[in-house]
Scaffold this active site. Sequence first.
Site, PDB file in Angstrom:
ATOM      1  N   GLY A  54      -2.735  -5.530  -2.752  1.00 41.84           N
ATOM      2  CA  GLY A  54      -4.002  -4.875  -3.065  1.00 41.84           C
ATOM      3  C   GLY A  54      -5.033  -5.251  -2.029  1.00 41.84           C
ATOM      4  O   GLY A  54      -4.856  -6.236  -1.312  1.00 41.84           O
ATOM      5  N   CYS A  81       2.247  -9.969  -1.332  1.00 39.52           N
ATOM      6  CA  CYS A  81       0.957  -9.998  -0.639  1.00 39.52           C
ATOM      7  C   CYS A  81      -0.163 -10.471  -1.589  1.00 39.52           C
ATOM      8  O   CYS A  81      -0.133 -11.614  -2.023  1.00 39.52           O
ATOM      9  CB  CYS A  81       0.686  -8.628  -0.021  1.00 39.52           C
ATOM     10  SG  CYS A  81      -0.551  -8.692   1.266  1.00 39.52           S
ATOM     11  N   TYR A  82      -1.104  -9.613  -1.962  1.00 39.32           N
ATOM     12  CA  TYR A  82      -2.162 -10.048  -2.894  1.00 39.32           C
ATOM     13  C   TYR A  82      -1.544 -10.637  -4.168  1.00 39.32           C
ATOM     14  O   TYR A  82      -2.048 -11.616  -4.720  1.00 39.32           O
ATOM     15  CB  TYR A  82      -3.068  -8.854  -3.241  1.00 39.32           C
ATOM     16  CG  TYR A  82      -4.128  -9.163  -4.280  1.00 39.32           C
ATOM     17  CD1 TYR A  82      -5.336  -9.761  -3.921  1.00 39.32           C
ATOM     18  CD2 TYR A  82      -3.918  -8.866  -5.624  1.00 39.32           C
ATOM     19  CE1 TYR A  82      -6.306 -10.050  -4.872  1.00 39.32           C
ATOM     20  CE2 TYR A  82      -4.878  -9.152  -6.587  1.00 39.32           C
ATOM     21  CZ  TYR A  82      -6.074  -9.745  -6.208  1.00 39.32           C
ATOM     22  OH  TYR A  82      -7.029 -10.021  -7.158  1.00 39.32           O
ATOM     23  N   HIS A 170       5.660  -7.047   3.005  1.00 38.86           N
ATOM     24  CA  HIS A 170       5.930  -5.952   2.066  1.00 38.86           C
ATOM     25  C   HIS A 170       7.406  -5.532   2.090  1.00 38.86           C
ATOM     26  O   HIS A 170       7.807  -4.768   2.968  1.00 38.86           O
ATOM     27  CB  HIS A 170       5.043  -4.750   2.417  1.00 38.86           C
ATOM     28  CG  HIS A 170       3.612  -4.983   2.089  1.00 38.86           C
ATOM     29  ND1 HIS A 170       3.057  -4.667   0.872  1.00 38.86           N
ATOM     30  CD2 HIS A 170       2.617  -5.541   2.801  1.00 38.86           C
ATOM     31  CE1 HIS A 170       1.782  -5.012   0.850  1.00 38.86           C
ATOM     32  NE2 HIS A 170       1.497  -5.544   2.022  1.00 38.86           N
ATOM     33  N   GLU A 172       8.828  -3.481   0.287  1.00 37.87           N
ATOM     34  CA  GLU A 172       9.026  -2.092  -0.137  1.00 37.87           C
ATOM     35  C   GLU A 172       8.950  -1.086   1.006  1.00 37.87           C
ATOM     36  O   GLU A 172       9.352   0.057   0.846  1.00 37.87           O
ATOM     37  CB  GLU A 172       8.003  -1.727  -1.227  1.00 37.87           C
ATOM     38  CG  GLU A 172       6.542  -1.624  -0.776  1.00 37.87           C
ATOM     39  CD  GLU A 172       5.807  -2.968  -0.730  1.00 37.87           C
ATOM     40  OE1 GLU A 172       6.493  -4.007  -0.687  1.00 37.87           O
ATOM     41  OE2 GLU A 172       4.572  -2.968  -0.715  1.00 37.87           O
ATOM     42  N   ASP A 227       9.731  21.609 -13.751  1.00 36.44           N
ATOM     43  CA  ASP A 227       9.787  20.404 -14.581  1.00 36.44           C
ATOM     44  C   ASP A 227      10.091  20.729 -16.042  1.00 36.44           C
ATOM     45  O   ASP A 227      10.972  20.112 -16.645  1.00 36.44           O
ATOM     46  CB  ASP A 227       8.466  19.622 -14.492  1.00 36.44           C
ATOM     47  CG  ASP A 227       8.126  19.247 -13.055  1.00 36.44           C
ATOM     48  OD1 ASP A 227       9.034  19.274 -12.209  1.00 36.44           O
ATOM     49  OD2 ASP A 227       6.949  18.938 -12.782  1.00 36.44           O
ATOM     50  N   LYS A 367       9.541  14.107  -7.806  1.00 35.02           N
ATOM     51  CA  LYS A 367       9.849  15.536  -7.692  1.00 35.02           C
ATOM     52  C   LYS A 367      11.216  15.780  -7.038  1.00 35.02           C
ATOM     53  O   LYS A 367      11.989  16.608  -7.506  1.00 35.02           O
ATOM     54  CB  LYS A 367       8.750  16.215  -6.873  1.00 35.02           C
ATOM     55  CG  LYS A 367       8.732  17.721  -7.008  1.00 35.02           C
ATOM     56  CD  LYS A 367       8.241  18.120  -8.377  1.00 35.02           C
ATOM     57  CE  LYS A 367       7.849  19.560  -8.499  1.00 35.02           C
ATOM     58  NZ  LYS A 367       7.213  19.825  -9.805  1.00 35.02           N
TER      59      LYS A 367
END
Length: 511
Positions: A54, A81-82, A170, A172, A227, A367
């Site tokens: 963050g 991180c944060y 990070h 990710e 959807d 999606k």
Amino acid sequence: MEKEIFIVDFGSQTTHLIGRRLRDLGLMIRIIEPGEALGLSEKQRPAGIILSGGPASVYEAGAPMVDRRLFTLGIPILGICYGWQLTAHFLGGKVVSGKKEYGPGTIRLKNQKAKIKISENLPQKFTVWLSHGDSVVRLPPDFEIIGSTSEVKAAFVVHPQRKIFGVQFHPEVVHTEFGGQILKQFGKICGLKPKPQPLKLEKIIEEIRETVGKEAKVVAAVSGGLDSTTMAVLVARAVGRRFFPVYIENGLMRQGNREELISLFKKFIGFKPKIIQAERLFLKKLKGVTNPERKRKIIGRLYVSLFQEEAKKIKGVKFLAQGTIYSDVIESKGSKNAAMIKSHHNVGGLPKSLKLKLLEPLRHYYKDEVRSIAKQLGLPPDLINKQPFPGPGNAIRIIGEVRRSRLVKLRQADAIVLAELKKAGWLAKVFQSFAVMTGVKSTAVKGDSRFYGEVVALRVYTSSDIMTSDWARLPYDLLQKIASRIVNEVPGISRVVYDITTKPPATMEWE
Ligand code: XMP
């Protein structure tokens, strides 16, 4: 049902990527707010908790916090991180502001004494991606450093007994080598079985069956979009005739929408949705209304009340199925429009008054994953690639009053735009495309006589993030073809103009 990993969102740009990576590993996740983290975790006992990155500093006034008791629940925690700085701050370490560091760095792992699962199968040295201003300069008690970069000593840390982990980088983002491996190991530590896997239809259907049970009935509002249609096919496969889909014909949809929906239902579900004919009612309520926000409210409210009336008629109905997908869940927290998408399209607000339980089988999927599920169900490409269509439909593509005659013209013009884009191979390249009844009149000469008719605008654009868009550079010949067809085939149209405004500043829709 499989346990989830909670991701506490401290506002990092990449929070949703953490979710995506875990989902790709076949793990179930839920993104939650810092303020609800303790309560939800106590109640639902997730398999693990990830504290995201963050932009804040832990010492800053108003920095987002979790209740420190979160660390005492005995649930494995990974701070990124944060999230790691906050962990250190709460558990007795020290965080300071330092040199800002963005971009790639090299992490070197220490020779570990204890066998630590989180770093299993990692090489001694690999590239990580960092983006931070603060660093942890003193470790909280009993934490051990397992990896450092040249700038950050405590770049990868563990508390082996309490299963609390911290990374200053990070994992990710794709630029971090072995980031997926670290998340996978965290999943294992949480007692889950990460395994990259193709989406399994049977698993989704089985889960619906389990949730609904052997007797309960399920109602849903379907729109003909990707959807809700995918959701409907899944629910129908799970519970058969105990599924009661409802389609409200508001007269504001695209030409052929209802017919396409009925034919898909016949083919893939075996029965039709209940059709509520309400075009006249919608037009009556919209009479004289020109303000776009009022149009939206009127349409949304009427839709909800008609659906509610219908749902009440189904004896013993217990569930309300919705085609909510993962981005709806994320976006409804953020942008104004997304919130509207949710409030109308996903019929928000219904469950409370109807006392129905929510069934959202696509809630965890992005999606592209929904498209892949639809494909596995055998649904046709035209549906899979169908453009998103706003809940208030053509009413917000008619500037000024929505009258039947203008709706008919718009549907015709819109169908021409779609057909020509498709024929020219452009449909798949654009995000949305439509005609707008501008409310402006201009002169034209048709045959030998002059006439004064409405100007239609074309809006065709590309977008990858919905927040921004660019007008499609359609070939002149194609634009010419569309314009000629509209003025020749749609009565009362005098002129066609092409909208070449980007978003920002212009929104995608005209209203
Ligand atoms: P704008 O016009 O804000 O549109 O750039 C962004 C996206 O949102 C859709 N949109 C809506 N969808 N109800 C909806 O369900 C609405 O009231 C609404 N307004 C805009 C628009 O089609 C585009 O995809």
